[in-house]
Design an enzyme around this catalytic site. Structure first.
Site, PDB file in Angstrom:
ATOM      1  N   ASP A  73      -1.004   0.582  17.523  1.00 37.81           N
ATOM      2  CA  ASP A  73      -2.090   1.461  17.944  1.00 37.81           C
ATOM      3  C   ASP A  73      -1.411   2.797  18.189  1.00 37.81           C
ATOM      4  O   ASP A  73      -0.716   2.968  19.203  1.00 37.81           O
ATOM      5  CB  ASP A  73      -2.743   0.948  19.225  1.00 37.81           C
ATOM      6  CG  ASP A  73      -3.907   1.829  19.642  1.00 37.81           C
ATOM      7  OD1 ASP A  73      -3.785   3.066  19.504  1.00 37.81           O
ATOM      8  OD2 ASP A  73      -4.926   1.311  20.103  1.00 37.81           O
ATOM      9  N   HIS A  74      -1.586   3.743  17.272  1.00 40.14           N
ATOM     10  CA  HIS A  74      -0.738   4.938  17.344  1.00 40.14           C
ATOM     11  C   HIS A  74      -1.015   5.781  18.595  1.00 40.14           C
ATOM     12  O   HIS A  74      -0.197   6.591  18.985  1.00 40.14           O
ATOM     13  CB  HIS A  74      -0.817   5.760  16.055  1.00 40.14           C
ATOM     14  CG  HIS A  74      -2.052   6.599  15.926  1.00 40.14           C
ATOM     15  ND1 HIS A  74      -3.237   6.100  15.451  1.00 40.14           N
ATOM     16  CD2 HIS A  74      -2.286   7.899  16.201  1.00 40.14           C
ATOM     17  CE1 HIS A  74      -4.141   7.059  15.450  1.00 40.14           C
ATOM     18  NE2 HIS A  74      -3.593   8.171  15.899  1.00 40.14           N
ATOM     19  N   ASP A 101      -3.028   6.136   1.340  1.00 39.99           N
ATOM     20  CA  ASP A 101      -3.241   7.248   2.237  1.00 39.99           C
ATOM     21  C   ASP A 101      -2.276   7.276   3.427  1.00 39.99           C
ATOM     22  O   ASP A 101      -1.677   8.307   3.743  1.00 39.99           O
ATOM     23  CB  ASP A 101      -4.681   7.113   2.756  1.00 39.99           C
ATOM     24  CG  ASP A 101      -5.235   8.438   3.118  1.00 39.99           C
ATOM     25  OD1 ASP A 101      -5.122   9.350   2.284  1.00 39.99           O
ATOM     26  OD2 ASP A 101      -5.754   8.568   4.241  1.00 39.99           O
ATOM     27  N   SER A 153       1.609   3.575  -2.012  1.00 35.65           N
ATOM     28  CA  SER A 153       1.216   4.895  -2.496  1.00 35.65           C
ATOM     29  C   SER A 153      -0.108   5.333  -1.865  1.00 35.65           C
ATOM     30  O   SER A 153      -0.691   6.334  -2.250  1.00 35.65           O
ATOM     31  CB  SER A 153       1.090   4.888  -4.023  1.00 35.65           C
ATOM     32  OG  SER A 153       0.118   3.935  -4.399  1.00 35.65           O
ATOM     33  N   LYS A 166       1.546   8.391  21.757  1.00 37.65           N
ATOM     34  CA  LYS A 166       1.371   9.812  22.094  1.00 37.65           C
ATOM     35  C   LYS A 166       1.997  10.034  23.468  1.00 37.65           C
ATOM     36  O   LYS A 166       1.700   9.302  24.412  1.00 37.65           O
ATOM     37  CB  LYS A 166      -0.114  10.173  22.108  1.00 37.65           C
ATOM     38  CG  LYS A 166      -0.752  10.141  20.708  1.00 37.65           C
ATOM     39  CD  LYS A 166      -2.217  10.545  20.754  1.00 37.65           C
ATOM     40  CE  LYS A 166      -2.909  10.285  19.429  1.00 37.65           C
ATOM     41  NZ  LYS A 166      -2.951  11.396  18.502  1.00 37.65           N
ATOM     42  N   GLY A 170       0.865  -1.181   0.000  1.00 32.77           N
ATOM     43  CA  GLY A 170       0.000   0.000   0.000  1.00 32.77           C
ATOM     44  C   GLY A 170       0.899   1.227   0.000  1.00 32.77           C
ATOM     45  O   GLY A 170       0.590   2.243   0.636  1.00 32.77           O
ATOM     46  N   HIS A 175      -8.058   2.385  20.465  1.00 29.92           N
ATOM     47  CA  HIS A 175      -7.530   3.571  21.149  1.00 29.92           C
ATOM     48  C   HIS A 175      -8.155   3.767  22.538  1.00 29.92           C
ATOM     49  O   HIS A 175      -7.469   3.986  23.530  1.00 29.92           O
ATOM     50  CB  HIS A 175      -7.782   4.842  20.335  1.00 29.92           C
ATOM     51  CG  HIS A 175      -7.250   4.785  18.929  1.00 29.92           C
ATOM     52  ND1 HIS A 175      -6.139   4.077  18.576  1.00 29.92           N
ATOM     53  CD2 HIS A 175      -7.686   5.370  17.785  1.00 29.92           C
ATOM     54  CE1 HIS A 175      -5.910   4.227  17.279  1.00 29.92           C
ATOM     55  NE2 HIS A 175      -6.838   5.005  16.775  1.00 29.92           N
ATOM     56  N   LYS A 201     -17.315  11.229  15.568  1.00 28.67           N
ATOM     57  CA  LYS A 201     -16.851  12.108  14.487  1.00 28.67           C
ATOM     58  C   LYS A 201     -17.776  13.316  14.433  1.00 28.67           C
ATOM     59  O   LYS A 201     -18.948  13.232  14.809  1.00 28.67           O
ATOM     60  CB  LYS A 201     -16.965  11.381  13.145  1.00 28.67           C
ATOM     61  CG  LYS A 201     -16.103  10.137  13.044  1.00 28.67           C
ATOM     62  CD  LYS A 201     -14.762  10.475  12.467  1.00 28.67           C
ATOM     63  CE  LYS A 201     -13.913   9.232  12.285  1.00 28.67           C
ATOM     64  NZ  LYS A 201     -12.478   9.538  12.349  1.00 28.67           N
TER      65      LYS A 201
HETATM   66  C1  BG6 Z   1      -7.450   6.419  13.517  1.00 30.69           C
HETATM   67  C2  BG6 Z   1      -8.868   6.278  13.059  1.00 30.69           C
HETATM   68  O1  BG6 Z   1      -7.000   5.229  14.091  1.00 30.69           O
HETATM   69  O2  BG6 Z   1      -7.366   7.452  14.488  1.00 30.69           O
HETATM   70  C3  BG6 Z   1      -9.396   7.589  12.510  1.00 30.69           C
HETATM   71  O3  BG6 Z   1      -8.938   5.276  12.053  1.00 30.69           O
HETATM   72  C4  BG6 Z   1      -9.195   8.701  13.515  1.00 30.69           C
HETATM   73  O4  BG6 Z   1     -10.770   7.485  12.191  1.00 30.69           O
HETATM   74  C5  BG6 Z   1      -7.760   8.723  13.999  1.00 30.69           C
HETATM   75  O5  BG6 Z   1      -9.522   9.927  12.896  1.00 30.69           O
HETATM   76  C6  BG6 Z   1      -7.591   9.705  15.131  1.00 30.69           C
HETATM   77  O6  BG6 Z   1      -6.235   9.836  15.429  1.00 30.69           O
HETATM   78  P1  BG6 Z   1      -5.675  11.153  16.099  1.00 30.69           P
HETATM   79  O7  BG6 Z   1      -4.250  10.823  16.402  1.00 30.69           O
HETATM   80  O8  BG6 Z   1      -5.834  12.254  15.092  1.00 30.69           O
HETATM   81  O9  BG6 Z   1      -6.502  11.383  17.311  1.00 30.69           O
END
Ligand code: BG6
Length: 515
Positions: free
Chosen positions: A202-203, A38, A36, A207, A34, A265, A365
């Protein structure tokens, strides 16, 4: 007394401190499936460029792989545009020539067997040599969840997972779409890789203020003593976004808010807030304790789901003075979609520390603003000594603001000057920005570095993934069994969600603190 100057650390200096000797990163090759798409454009390539600019990565190759037909040059141009849009524009101008030499591209279908021998040949050619003979190769799955098993199977069949290269794979959430598919995905992954080679991202875990929850809790004597049902009245977690689903209609129609945010998250944050002290600070100890929390969250039956959860979908509205469309009007979304974009719930953790303490969760959202916050509301004093005539004594609240600002705030009451019995709610504020003069911590950089270094602490373990699905699977099943076509949309873009979300907490005599 601490001299404020001592704490005034330049962000560049912070970065250098982090880099130090221990952060020297070994040569590596990252194959992005993937390449190229998003995620690559918005996060991955800008992050690697940033690491290149700080000197953390020098000796590396990136191989983007995907269906769009391109050669290396076209790929480099595409990534340049991406970095100009989503990354460090100045860096892109200054160092692009040097950086872009590290980028390569392979056009190929993921399900096509012929793709993989080609991939292997290119990696062999472009991979930088390492001190330990084996070539470090990371396979980054920047593809929709359904495609991951296909790629992993092909990598395994072509003997590209173990032996030939020193490999790791990074997999993005959601891991599966329920417990069953997560187990199946894991079977496929562990058939190809060993657990220590698998990095589930899990980003949120990278943070800084999220990581700080653990430090704050377990390095401050005063708070840890009162971190339990005897002193805490309730906990509130809000992950509010003002953006809509952007251009991810197809993904979101499949996923919905619970799979997108709650199962990962939000529950990870809850895990950090509620976990017991780990035996040590290593990845496995921390992950053990978080998993126990997920296992202790009460699993609701249908009746309780109806009572303790609130679903929603946004309609059109106004955010920051701009008119925005409703969910059903977004691209790639069905005009009568029943997909949910809002979630609120009251959870309970049935263990000795938390029995009876409600955890209120809320995410959505197109809410009023972007804010992620955790509020720990303490119990009230048994006697209203000062509050007999003025009824404003609020409970103490400890708030962790994760974004957009990064603060820890303790609310307490003081006497209002010159009054006889007036109370004033004051805030004691710790701001990352003010103290450390830095506030920007791009999550993907940290995670990429950790992966290259082999540090799994900030990645999610499979047993946690399954436990988190156990919490949300019954809710998703219940919601999907009674799709809310007729009641949706039930909140206006730019609001705080459906009225029922306020009802959920107000009927307990409480209210949402994050506003
Ligand atoms: C992603 C979701 O994991 O986290 C998105 O798929 C969401 O829908 C995003 O917008 C939010 O991340 P952050 O770091 O901008 O709070």
């Amino acid at each position: 007394m601490i001299d404020e100057q001592e704490l005034t650390i330049d962000s560049r200096f912070l970065k250098k401190c982090e880099i130090g000797e221990t952060r020297k990163i070994e040569p590596f090759t990252m194959v992005i499936f993937g390449g190229s798409g998003d995620l690559s454009r918005r996060k991955l390539i800008p992050s690697v460029l940033d690491l290149f600019m700080t000197g953390e990565v020098e000796n590396f190759s990136i191989l983007g792989c995907g269906m769009p037909e391109m050669d290396d040059e076209q790929y480099r141009n595409l990534m340049k545009e991406a970095v100009e849009e989503f990354g460090d524009r100045a860096a892109a101008e200054q160092k692009w020539e040097d950086f872009s030499k590290h980028l390569h591209y392979l056009t190929g279908k993921f399900e096509d067997e012929a793709t993989y021998p080609k991939l292997c040949r290119i990696v062999d050619k472009i991979a930088p040599p390492t001190e330990k003979a084996a070539t470090n190769v990371i396979y980054y799955m920047a593809v929709p969840p359904g495609v991951v098993p296909v790629i992993v199977e092909e990598l395994r069949k072509h003997n590209l997972c173990k032996g030939f290269f020193n490999t790791k794979t990074i997999v993005e959430k959601p891991f599966g779409k329920d417990r069953k598919s997560a187990v199946e995905l894991n079977r496929i992954l562990t058939n190809a890789f060993d657990e220590h080679q698998i990095y589930r991202i899990d980003h949120y875990l990278s943070k800084e203020p999220v990581q700080n929850i653990l430090f704050f809790r377990f390095s401050n004597f005063i708070f840890e003593q009162i971190w339990n049902l005897n002193y805490i009245d309730n906990v509130q977690i809000t992950v509010a976004e003002d953006i809509g689903i952007e251009h991810r209609g197809a993904f979101y129609e499949e996923t919905g808010v619970i799979r997108d945010i709650v199962q990962n998250h939000m529950l990870q944050i809850l895990g950090l807030i509620a976990m017991e002290p780990p035996v040590g600070f290593s990845a496995e100890y921390v992950r053990d304790e978080k998993t126990k929390v997920f296992r202790s969250i009460r699993v609701f039956d249908k009746e309780h789901i109806d009572k303790y959860t609130v679903k929603g979908q946004y309609g059109s509205g106004t955010i920051d003075g701009k008119k925005v469309p409703g969910y059903r009007q977004e691209r790639d979304v069905s005009p009568d979609s029943a997909q949910t974009t809002f979630f609120a719930a009251k959870f309970f953790i049935d263990n000795m520390r938390w029995a009876g303490v409600p955890f209120y969760l809320r995410t959505g959202k197109r809410l009023k603003k972007r804010i992620t916050e955790i509020c720990i509301q303490f119990k009230r004093l048994p006697l209203r000594l000062f509050g007999r005539t003025c009824d404003i004594i609020g409970p103490n609240v400890l708030t962790f603001t994760i974004q957009p600002e990064e603060n820890i705030v303790l609310r307490f009451d003081v006497k209002y000057p010159y009054s006889e019995d007036q109370i004033y709610s004051a805030n004691m504020v710790f701001s990352y920005q003010d103290v450390f003069k830095t506030s920007f911590h791009p999550p993907y950089e940290r995670l990429l570095v950790d992966c290259i270094k082999g540090d799994l602490s900030l990645f999610v373990r499979q047993d946690s993934v399954e436990e988190m699905w156990d919490v949300v699977d019954p809710i998703i099943a219940r919601w999907e069994s009674a799709p809310a076509k007729d009641i949706f949309p039930n909140y206006e873009a730019g609001s705080w969600g459906p009225d029922a979300a306020n009802g959920l907490i107000e009927r307990d005599g409480r209210s949402w603190i994050t506003k």
